[in-house]
Design an enzyme around this catalytic site. Structure first.
Site, PDB file in Angstrom:
ATOM      1  N   ASP A  13     -69.036 -48.058 -46.143  1.00 49.69           N
ATOM      2  CA  ASP A  13     -68.025 -49.038 -45.689  1.00 49.69           C
ATOM      3  C   ASP A  13     -67.094 -49.477 -46.816  1.00 49.69           C
ATOM      4  OD1 ASP A  13     -69.256 -49.229 -43.029  1.00 49.69           O
ATOM      5  OD2 ASP A  13     -70.836 -50.348 -44.042  1.00 49.69           O
ATOM      6  N   LYS A  16     -63.357 -45.522 -47.342  1.00 47.33           N
ATOM      7  CA  LYS A  16     -63.099 -44.094 -47.545  1.00 47.33           C
ATOM      8  C   LYS A  16     -62.046 -43.574 -46.573  1.00 47.33           C
ATOM      9  CE  LYS A  16     -67.468 -43.071 -47.047  1.00 47.33           C
ATOM     10  NZ  LYS A  16     -67.983 -44.462 -47.018  1.00 47.33           N
ATOM     11  N   GLY A  40     -68.235 -44.750 -39.392  1.00 51.73           N
ATOM     12  CA  GLY A  40     -66.953 -45.056 -38.771  1.00 51.73           C
ATOM     13  C   GLY A  40     -65.916 -45.327 -39.834  1.00 51.73           C
ATOM     14  N   HIS A  41     -64.902 -44.472 -39.922  1.00 53.14           N
ATOM     15  CA  HIS A  41     -63.851 -44.657 -40.912  1.00 53.14           C
ATOM     16  C   HIS A  41     -62.629 -45.280 -40.233  1.00 53.14           C
ATOM     17  CE1 HIS A  41     -65.654 -41.369 -43.730  1.00 53.14           C
ATOM     18  NE2 HIS A  41     -66.347 -42.486 -43.691  1.00 53.14           N
ATOM     19  N   GLN A 220     -70.919 -42.558 -45.284  1.00 55.64           N
ATOM     20  CA  GLN A 220     -71.855 -43.470 -45.957  1.00 55.64           C
ATOM     21  C   GLN A 220     -71.531 -43.587 -47.457  1.00 55.64           C
ATOM     22  OE1 GLN A 220     -73.647 -40.901 -43.864  1.00 55.64           O
ATOM     23  NE2 GLN A 220     -73.413 -42.278 -42.152  1.00 55.64           N
TER      24      GLN A 220
END
Length: 422
Positions: A13, A16, A40-41, A220
């Site tokens: 988080d 990225k 989740g990006h 991650q």
């Protein structure tokens, strides 16, 4: 542009997605090399919010090639759902998005097993219940179903029947009913899915041979790496840069640069050690200003001061050539800012996270304190225009982490990014 791996240096988080999207403007190919749709990006682009779970963040650049590598565990149903959401937003992915035929699939029974294990466990890991761990378990046990077999009618039904029979006791449900549900769900999407399956290793190698530049995207963060993170409170794969080669099917010589993404403070979702966690009004302030809620689950993120021990460890493990420091604007209203430089443990000072899981809870962070800059940085577009105390903070982190800060992010939009000429 050099071929570049983008990795998280903390517990994920870190931002990225934004940095990959930012760098994708100059790259030709973007490759996701590990993890699954538990990541989740989040990307803010043209005033709109996008959350990519499986599809690489570079997909929003309409001329770019995006690959999902063999190191990813791939949920076909979630992929089609994400694909349709992008198409509805005006992003045509056909002909520029490919998934490795060697990627292992996540099937509904993996999600059932994941949820059941987390529910029964006394020592919860805090998984997203997306089936990631059970899918990687099957992969390591040589029981997985790869995408090449998923899209083959005969092979899939044969392997599915065998797997369900092996897991019958674990699942504790009507196996025939579950099998029919899985087949029905697959049959709805498999015709379309076949258009995106390819040997991505060959595609990637050819693009590199042709002189195309590549961004390798992890999911991650380093401290969630199954080998190097805070085990057992980790993910089931290797987010570190060394896995970019294995997870995308090319040799390590193709990776020329490694950028580590780090928040100007620290966050963590789920269970596990977090030495600098602030369970007080300061942590709550960080959470509220930073909008610290998981992109995949919506779970609130635990917040704390910057941990230089963690990021320096990530610099070593990933061979970082630079750091992208994100969310520095979140600290604009903090009069004093702390940075962790070590841990006290049973009378000793540690400068690395211990491997023994039973030591985690005894760690006491050792801090230094610096002055905050107490001014708005969110509209600044040049490094020289940052407040002096903000630049002092960045210089302090560079020294502690032994890595230059090459990018500074002052907001969620791609335009709110400062690139330093180091």
């Amino acid at each position: 542009m050099k071929n570049c791996a983008i990795v998280g240096t903390q517990w994920g988080d870190e931002g990225k997605g934004k940095i990959v999207h930012f760098l994708a403007e100059k790259a030709d190919v973007i490759v996701r090399y590990q993890g699954g749709n538990n990541a989740g990006h989040t990307i803010i682009f043209d005033g709109k919010k996008f959350v990519c779970h499986l599809i690489p963040s570079g997909i929003l650049e309409k001329s770019k090639i995006c690959l999902i590598g063999n190191g990813v565990v791939f949920d076909p149903l979630e992929f089609i759902k994400e694909l349709e959401e992008l198409e509805e937003a005006g992003y045509d992915c056909q002909g520029r998005l490919w998934v490795s035929d060697c990627a292992h699939t996540i099937l509904p029974y993996h999600r059932l097993l994941d949820a059941a294990k987390e529910l029964k466990s006394k020592n919860k890991i805090g998984t997203t219940k997306k089936g990631i761990g059970p899918a990687y378990t099957d992969k390591a046990a040589r029981q997985g179903i790869r995408l090449a077999e998923y899209i083959d009618d005969e092979a899939f039904e044969k392997l599915l029947s065998a797997n369900l029979e092996n897991k019958k006791e674990e699942l504790g449900c009507d196996i025939d009913k579950l099998k029919n549900e899985i087949l029905a769900g697959r049959n709805k999407i498999v015709g379309r899915l076949r258009n995106f399956v390819a040997d991505t290793s060959i595609l990637l190698a050819q693009n590199i041979k042709d002189g195309k530049s590549v961004v390798f995207e992890s999911a991650q963060g380093t401290m969630l790496d199954v080998d190097h993170g805070t085990y057992p409170y980790v993910t089931s794969s290797n987010p570190v840069s060394g896995a970019a080669s294995c997870g995308s099917g090319i040799g390590p010589g193709a990776i020329q640069e490694v950028i580590g993404i780090a928040k100007a403070y620290t966050t963590r979702v789920g269970e596990g050690p977090f030495p600098t966690e602030l369970d007080d009004e300061i942590g709550e302030k960080m959470q509220n200003i930073g909008g610290e809620f998981g992109a995949t689950t919506g779970r609130p993120r635990r917040c704390g001061w910057f941990d230089a021990v963690v990021v320096k460890t990530a610099a070593r493990l990933n061979s970082l050539t630079g750091i992208a420091l994100t969310k520095i604007d979140v600290l604009d209203s903090f009069e004093k800012i702390k940075v962790c430089v070590g841990y006290k443990y049973r009378g000793k000072m540690l400068t690395a996270m211990p491997a023994n899981r039973y030591a985690y809870q005894e760690l006491k962070p050792e801090y230094i304190e610096v002055d905050g800059w107490m001014s708005d940085t969110s509209q600044i577009t040049a490094y020289d225009n940052l407040p002096m105390k903000a630049k002092d903070y960045i210089a302090k982190l560079e020294k502690l982490c032994d890595t230059p800060v090459s990018i500074v992010s002052v907001g969620p939009d791609r335009k709110a990014t400062i690139v330093r000429d180091l």
